[in-house]
Scaffold this motif. Structure first.
Motif, short mmCIF file in Angstrom:
data_model
loop_
_atom_site.label_atom_id
_atom_site.label_comp_id
_atom_site.label_asym_id
_atom_site.label_seq_id
_atom_site.Cartn_x
_atom_site.Cartn_y
_atom_site.Cartn_z
N SER A 231 0.83 -1.20 0.00
CA SER A 231 0.00 0.00 0.00
C SER A 231 0.87 1.26 0.00
CB SER A 231 -1.01 -0.01 1.15
OG SER A 231 -0.32 0.16 2.35
N SER A 232 2.06 1.17 0.57
CA SER A 232 2.93 2.35 0.57
C SER A 232 3.52 2.63 -0.82
CB SER A 232 4.04 2.19 1.60
OG SER A 232 5.03 1.33 1.10
N PHE A 233 3.50 1.62 -1.70
CA PHE A 233 3.98 1.87 -3.07
C PHE A 233 3.09 2.92 -3.73
CE2 PHE A 233 5.66 -2.75 -3.84
CZ PHE A 233 6.64 -2.54 -2.90
N LYS A 234 1.79 2.85 -3.39
CA LYS A 234 0.81 3.74 -4.05
C LYS A 234 0.65 5.04 -3.28
CE LYS A 234 -1.57 -0.49 -5.16
NZ LYS A 234 -2.32 -1.33 -4.24
N ALA A 235 0.80 4.97 -1.96
CA ALA A 235 0.52 6.15 -1.13
C ALA A 235 1.64 7.17 -1.22
CB ALA A 235 0.33 5.70 0.30
N ASP A 236 1.32 8.40 -0.77
CA ASP A 236 2.34 9.45 -0.73
C ASP A 236 3.27 9.23 0.46
OD1 ASP A 236 1.12 10.59 -2.84
OD2 ASP A 236 -0.12 11.94 -1.61
N SER A 237 2.71 8.59 1.50
CA SER A 237 3.50 8.48 2.73
C SER A 237 4.04 7.06 2.89
CB SER A 237 2.60 8.84 3.91
OG SER A 237 2.98 8.10 5.04
N ILE A 238 5.20 7.00 3.49
CA ILE A 238 5.87 5.73 3.68
C ILE A 238 5.64 5.22 5.11
CG2 ILE A 238 8.11 6.68 4.41
CD1 ILE A 238 7.73 4.13 1.64
N SER A 239 4.80 5.96 5.88
CA SER A 239 4.75 5.66 7.32
C SER A 239 4.24 4.26 7.63
CB SER A 239 3.95 6.73 8.06
OG SER A 239 2.62 6.66 7.64
N GLU A 240 3.29 3.76 6.84
CA GLU A 240 2.76 2.42 7.13
C GLU A 240 3.86 1.36 6.93
OE1 GLU A 240 -0.98 -0.42 6.10
OE2 GLU A 240 -0.89 1.49 5.02
N ALA A 241 4.62 1.54 5.85
CA ALA A 241 5.73 0.61 5.61
C ALA A 241 6.77 0.78 6.72
CB ALA A 241 6.35 0.87 4.25
N GLY A 242 7.04 2.00 7.11
CA GLY A 242 8.01 2.27 8.19
C GLY A 242 7.64 1.51 9.45
N ALA A 243 6.35 1.56 9.80
CA ALA A 243 5.90 0.89 11.03
C ALA A 243 6.09 -0.62 10.91
CB ALA A 243 4.45 1.23 11.30
N THR A 244 5.86 -1.15 9.74
CA THR A 244 5.98 -2.60 9.55
C THR A 244 7.46 -3.04 9.60
OG1 THR A 244 4.79 -4.36 8.47
CG2 THR A 244 5.98 -2.96 7.02
N PHE A 245 8.35 -2.19 9.09
CA PHE A 245 9.79 -2.53 9.20
C PHE A 245 10.27 -2.36 10.65
CE2 PHE A 245 9.68 -1.92 4.54
CZ PHE A 245 10.20 -3.16 4.19
N ASP A 246 9.63 -1.46 11.40
CA ASP A 246 9.97 -1.34 12.83
C ASP A 246 9.56 -2.62 13.57
OD1 ASP A 246 11.01 1.17 12.54
OD2 ASP A 246 9.19 2.24 13.19
N TYR A 247 8.41 -3.15 13.19
CA TYR A 247 7.96 -4.42 13.80
C TYR A 247 9.01 -5.51 13.55
CZ TYR A 247 5.20 -8.69 14.44
OH TYR A 247 4.76 -9.93 14.83
N ILE A 248 9.52 -5.56 12.32
CA ILE A 248 10.54 -6.56 11.95
C ILE A 248 11.82 -6.33 12.78
CG2 ILE A 248 12.06 -7.32 10.04
CD1 ILE A 248 9.18 -8.22 9.66
N GLU A 249 12.23 -5.07 12.88
CA GLU A 249 13.44 -4.75 13.64
C GLU A 249 13.29 -5.22 15.10
OE1 GLU A 249 16.27 -3.70 12.67
OE2 GLU A 249 17.26 -2.87 14.44
N ASN A 250 12.14 -4.94 15.68
CA ASN A 250 11.90 -5.37 17.07
C ASN A 250 11.86 -6.88 17.19
OD1 ASN A 250 11.81 -2.78 18.03
ND2 ASN A 250 9.61 -2.56 17.69
N ALA A 251 11.22 -7.51 16.22
CA ALA A 251 11.11 -8.98 16.23
C ALA A 251 12.51 -9.60 16.20
CB ALA A 251 10.29 -9.45 15.05
#
Ligand SMILES: N[C@@H](CCC(=O)N[C@@H](CS)C(=O)NCC(=O)O)C(=O)O
Length: 224
Positions: free
Chosen positions: A134-154
């Motif tokens: 969804s971030s590919f289409k959106a103007d903002s990268i924040s949703e993808a950012g949050a998901t990569f933060d989840y990965i980093e924490n995991a």
């Protein structure tokens, strides 16, 4: 591969190709060389040293042979696995199927806490995919950012990395093909560097690239 000799990859079958001998007792993994879901199962097969037991049958998805849907796998997707006269699909199910039904190094630790976390991370792959796409289409990268933060924490959860569950597992295999594609795309199209400020993700990618079973499945950028 187990013998140390690099496997020669067969050419993809297309609409003009004869089917392989279906249900002849040979175990076959139908893939496409470019499909991230198929790549998961292919990595698992390589890591377990099953190159001689599970034959790779690559399909040209752009010009699919009719017999694939008609005779092999009616959902007409890859991956699928023909084993013991049955054909099964869905990459995450196939990872567990290979773990439970074939020999070779285990790709799931025994520790119950790690097993539970493995389930959580395997189910999270779908939300991960959705958020990034969804971030590919959106103007903002924040949703993808949050998901990569989840990965980093995991990746930091058990503190015994570099892999999600400490040692290399089905979880790493489930994410590797996705991150392999998203990292360069986000950098190129969105100028977004997924590893910036995420040291564990950066180390994970480095360590992953040292795993031969994965390395041989990566797309050759010159040929795509
Ligand atoms: N949920 C499936 C997804 C498989 C999938 O979508 N494969 C794609 C290629 S990457 C495919 O075969 N597409 C052909 C089609 O949908 O007709 C899995 O994890 O195995």
């Amino acid at each position: 591969m187990s013998s140390g000799v690099k496997e020669v990859l067969p050419p993809p079958l297309d609409s003009s190709s004869e089917p392989p001998a279906i249900f002849d007792g040979t175990t076959k993994l139908y893939i496409s060389y470019t499909c991230p879901y198929a790549q998961r199962v292919w990595i698992t097969r390589n890591y377990k040293g099953l190159e001689d037991k599970i034959k790779l049958i690559p399909i040209d998805l752009q010009n699919r042979p009719a017999w694939y849907k008609e005779k092999v796998y009616p959902p007409n997707k890859v991956p699928s696995l023909e084993h013991n006269n049955e054909v099964k699909g869905e990459s995450l199910d196939l990872l567990k199927y290979l773990e439970d039904n074939f020999e070779g190094p285990s790709l799931l630790p025994d520790d119950p806490a790690k097993r539970e976390f493995a389930e959580e991370l395997l189910s999270y792959t779908n939300s991960f995919n959705r958020a990034v796409v969804s971030s590919f289409k959106a103007d903002s990268i924040s949703e993808a950012g949050a998901t990569f933060d989840y990965i980093e924490n995991a990746l930091g959860k058990f503190g015994d990395g570099p892999f999600f569950l400490g040692t290399f597992s089905l979880v790493d295999i489930a994410y590797a093909p996705l991150i392999e594609r998203y990292q360069p795309f986000l950098l190129d199209a969105k100028k977004y560097n997924i590893t910036e400020g995420r040291p564990q993700l950066a180390t994970w990618i480095q360590e992953l690239n040292k795993i031969e079973a994965y390395e041989v499945t990566k797309r050759d950028p010159r040929s795509s």
